[in-house]
Scaffold this active site. Structure first.
Site, short mmCIF file in Angstrom:
data_model
loop_
_atom_site.label_atom_id
_atom_site.label_comp_id
_atom_site.label_asym_id
_atom_site.label_seq_id
_atom_site.Cartn_x
_atom_site.Cartn_y
_atom_site.Cartn_z
CG HIS A 495 -0.19 24.85 -13.41
ND1 HIS A 495 -1.49 25.20 -13.17
CD2 HIS A 495 -0.22 24.08 -14.54
CE1 HIS A 495 -2.28 24.69 -14.11
NE2 HIS A 495 -1.51 24.00 -14.95
CD GLU A 496 2.57 22.91 -16.64
OE1 GLU A 496 2.20 21.73 -16.79
OE2 GLU A 496 1.90 23.88 -17.06
CG HIS A 499 -0.70 19.15 -14.93
ND1 HIS A 499 -2.03 18.84 -14.92
CD2 HIS A 499 -0.60 20.41 -15.46
CE1 HIS A 499 -2.72 19.87 -15.41
NE2 HIS A 499 -1.88 20.83 -15.74
ZN LIG Z 1 -2.26 22.80 -16.48
#
Ligand SMILES: [Zn+2]
Length: 711
Positions: A495-496, A499
């Site tokens: 997830h990170e 980003h």
């Molecule tokens: Zn997030």
């Protein structure tokens, strides 16, 4: 999660006189922020930066930024794109330089000195935002260029800067008369005060509403660790017995395991009524006024309601679009939840419970179903998820296969803590792209959760490449032991890193539109999208290997992880939808409406949206919905679900086009990930997908059946 440097148009909590206190005392060439870092990628010189360097640099940065803005506003020359917009994009570089580093370090490696700097500087930074967006002379120049923008032969990105900046000024109140500006300022102040009051009332209310008992038998079912924690809380509060303190959500962790039904009911009711007990910590008057005030404020700004104002610069654009999206999910979610309720009732009956399912029973029996069907034994799973292996053979591998990028460890770049690792990211052709830092292990002085942000943002105008970091809170292994992480941790890493890719691939001219500077209902799309690769077979098989033997994870175990994803999703989606609908209903109140009674309003709002289910209460009740009354998510809670629609839809596109391929990855990078906010996001998405986003992939991913209404 992604954290941002400063919110444009932030509500100013301080008067501009505070800016006068900002001074350049103690700031000079010996300060490591004085000039851009000479390290590769302008990486922060953590070997030189001391805690005492931040405050003088921030103060000097504020002064410099104010002077730059004043010079632009007072420029006697006729306004041009160059002398106004480009000049604004170039302004504030010192402040950006120091704040990027300060935010990173204070979030992940806080100490009392940094805390003090944060407390002192926060109101000055809020006032700076006001000084820019309410500067009438500056807005005049912005408007002049905006009016004739189509005659200026601007390229698409420059045109976007003009339109987007103009919109931000208008949303902050730049078009108002001086009288109305004064009114707006008053309303903003009242809103900020009510928000602060809500937060402190809720804190006190939650503390006072904790479940307290002297009878250990009432707590049967809790683990030894939970009991010890409850005893510890009681001790700290100097009360006899055990205390179960409340977490933010309606459902409480203890409700999964407490076997005494009366205790479950009592704990649930403590949670449900926490902020509605009369007395000074009851929040109902505060939220009723907040909702009314927000409607008044947006009327002043020329919008029919708060949501209309708030969504105008988001991907959804209108509350109608957000509502239409949520309404389409409701039938499938509630049908599934009702099916789950039936299964639970059958389980209660099979155990001769002799009662009707209530919300305080749901998690207790759902947990029994989960254990029987999908129990994941962490101790069995963790040996297949060794952190460095997951990073290199999972996270990096997926990014390499999709985008052709490569990663090289850089031990020569200074870090703020020995746990931090630095990698240089290079493109398929060997060209340097970015630096990426990871700081994965839990520390006492680190904020909770996980996030991504940047030390340096990408901009062609400023000649900068991105310096991006990911932070998490994984358990740190003992010296010399491998870091074996949970399946949730693996998902967090992907997830990170999603980003991070949004930042790493940034390829825009202007810093304000670059990378993750995108609306709230878009920013979680790249990160949630990247999560899909964690369970994609070709990636999963490449990293999920036993750290000792190298053996792949047994198929049966991998299958259990996959199946567990669809467990209880009817309940979970329904409680989220109920909260998101409550948020939207509160914020579509017309300015002419009288003060609402929160309980009546809530029941009517849930009835109207077909979400009043006796066994599935909203994830947050209006009276303790911190996101919308205290944390800036007003009319924005739908964004979580909206981004989920996008990420599932996008992943479905990849699956339909051959999955994990360079062609797919490069196209997504070129048309979406590299583009930041340089085009209207709805248009950008539709151009990449060839269609509007669909909700069917999201329903499928959660294991829900589309209903007739979705077809
Ligand atoms: Zn997030």
């Amino acid at each position: 999660m992604v954290s941002t440097l400063m919110t444009a148009g932030a509500i100013a909590l301080a008067s501009s006189t505070m800016l006068a206190e900002a001074s350049e005392v103690g700031f000079g060439p010996t300060n490591p922020f004085y000039a851009p870092s000479t390290l590769p990628f302008h990486a922060p010189a953590f070997d030189k930066i001391k805690d005492s360097d931040y405050q003088p640099a921030i103060d000097a940065g504020i002064v410099q930024n104010l002077e730059e803005i004043r010079a632009i506003a007072d420029n006697p020359a006729e306004p041009t794109f160059e002398n106004t917009f480009v000049a604004m994009e170039k302004s504030g570089q010192l402040l950006t330089r120091v704040m990027g580093v300060f935010n990173g370090v204070s979030g992940a490696n806080m100490d009392p000195a940094l805390q003090k700097v944060q407390d002192v500087e926060a109101p000055k930074l809020a006032a700076l935002s006001d000084a820019i967006y309410l500067n009438a002379k500056l807005f005049q120049r912005v408007s002049k260029i905006y009016e004739k923008r189509h005659l200026l032969h601007l390229d698409a990105e420059s045109l976007r800067v003009v339109e987007y900046d103009h919109q931000q000024f208008v949303l902050a109140g730049a078009l108002l008369s001086d009288v109305d500006k004064a009114k707006l300022k008053k309303l903003n102040e009242e809103e900020a005060n009510l928000s602060t009051a809500f937060i402190s009332k809720l804190l006190a209310a939650a503390k006072d509403s904790a479940y307290v008992t002297k009878d250990k038998a009432a707590l049967a079912g809790l683990s030894d660790a939970q009991l010890a924690a409850a005893a510890e809380t009681a001790k700290n509060r100097e009360v006899e017995g055990w205390v179960l303190s409340l977490q933010n959500t309606t459902q409480q962790p203890g409700l999964q395991s407490l076997t005494d039904r009366a205790t479950r009911q009592a704990l649930f009711e403590d949670s449900w009524n926490r902020a509605e007990r009369g007395g000074p910590d009851d929040t109902r008057d505060t939220i009723a006024r907040l909702a009314q005030l927000r409607a008044e404020k947006t009327k002043l700004l020329g919008y029919p309601n708060y949501a209309a104002w708030k969504l105008v610069d988001q991907m959804a654009h209108t509350q109608e679009a957000a509502l239409k999206f949520m309404n389409a999910l409701v039938p499938a979610a509630t049908a599934k939840a009702q099916g789950e309720a039936k299964d639970i009732q059958a389980l209660i009956d099979a155990q001769h419970g002799g009662f009707k399912l209530e919300p305080w029973d749901w998690n207790f029996f759902a947990e029994q179903v989960r254990k029987a069907k999908y129990d994941l034994d962490e101790a069995q799973i963790r040996p297949y998820f060794e952190l460095n292996n997951v990073l290199h053979n999972g996270v990096f591998y997926a990014a390499h296969m999709l985008y052709g990028i490569n990663f090289k460890r850089r031990n020569d770049i200074p870090v703020y803590n020995p746990d931090v690792q630095v990698y240089e990211v290079t493109d398929a052709d060997g060209k340097p792209l970015a630096l990426w830092y990871c700081d994965y292990f839990k520390r006492d002085n680190k904020n909770g959760g996980a996030w991504m942000d940047e030390f340096v943002g990408q901009s062609k105008l400023l000649g900068t490449l991105p310096v991006v970091y990911n932070v998490a809170n994984f358990g740190k292994p003992a010296e010399g032991e491998p870091a074996l992480i949970s399946h949730d941790d693996v998902t967090t890493m992907f997830h990170e890193f999603g980003h991070a890719l949004n930042g790493i691939f940034a390829d825009t001219e202007y810093p304000s539109l670059s990378g993750t500077n995108v609306p709230r209902d878009f920013v979680e799309f790249p990160s949630q999208f990247n999560e899909h690769w964690a369970s994609y077979p070709a990636v999963f098989e490449h990293y999920a290997k036993n750290y000792k033997t190298g053996a792949p994870m047994p198929a049966e175990l991998a299958e259990k992880i996959r199946k567990a994803k669809t467990f209880n999703q009817g309940y979970m989606l329904t409680e989220l939808l109920a909260a998101a609908e409550l948020d939207m209903q509160w914020h579509t109140l017309a300015p002419s409406e009288p003060l609402q009674n929160p309980d009546t309003f809530e029941t009517e709002a849930l009835t109207k949206t077909h979400l009043l289910l006796s066994t599935v209460p909203p994830r947050y009740r209006s009276s303790y919905f911190l996101h919308i009354w205290g944390n800036g998510y007003a009319a924005g809670y739908y964004a979580y679900l909206w981004c989920e629609m996008l990420d599932d839809d996008a992943f479905q596109w990849f699956e339909d086009h051959g999955g994990l391929t360079r062609a797919n990855g490069d196209r997504f990078r070129r048309m979406v990930l590299s583009r930041g906010n340089t085009e209207d996001l709805a248009k950008m998405y539709a151009a990449w997908m060839g269609a509007e986003p669909r909700i069917e992939p999201m329903l499928k991913d959660r294991g829900l059946e589309p209903t007739a209404a979705n077809k």
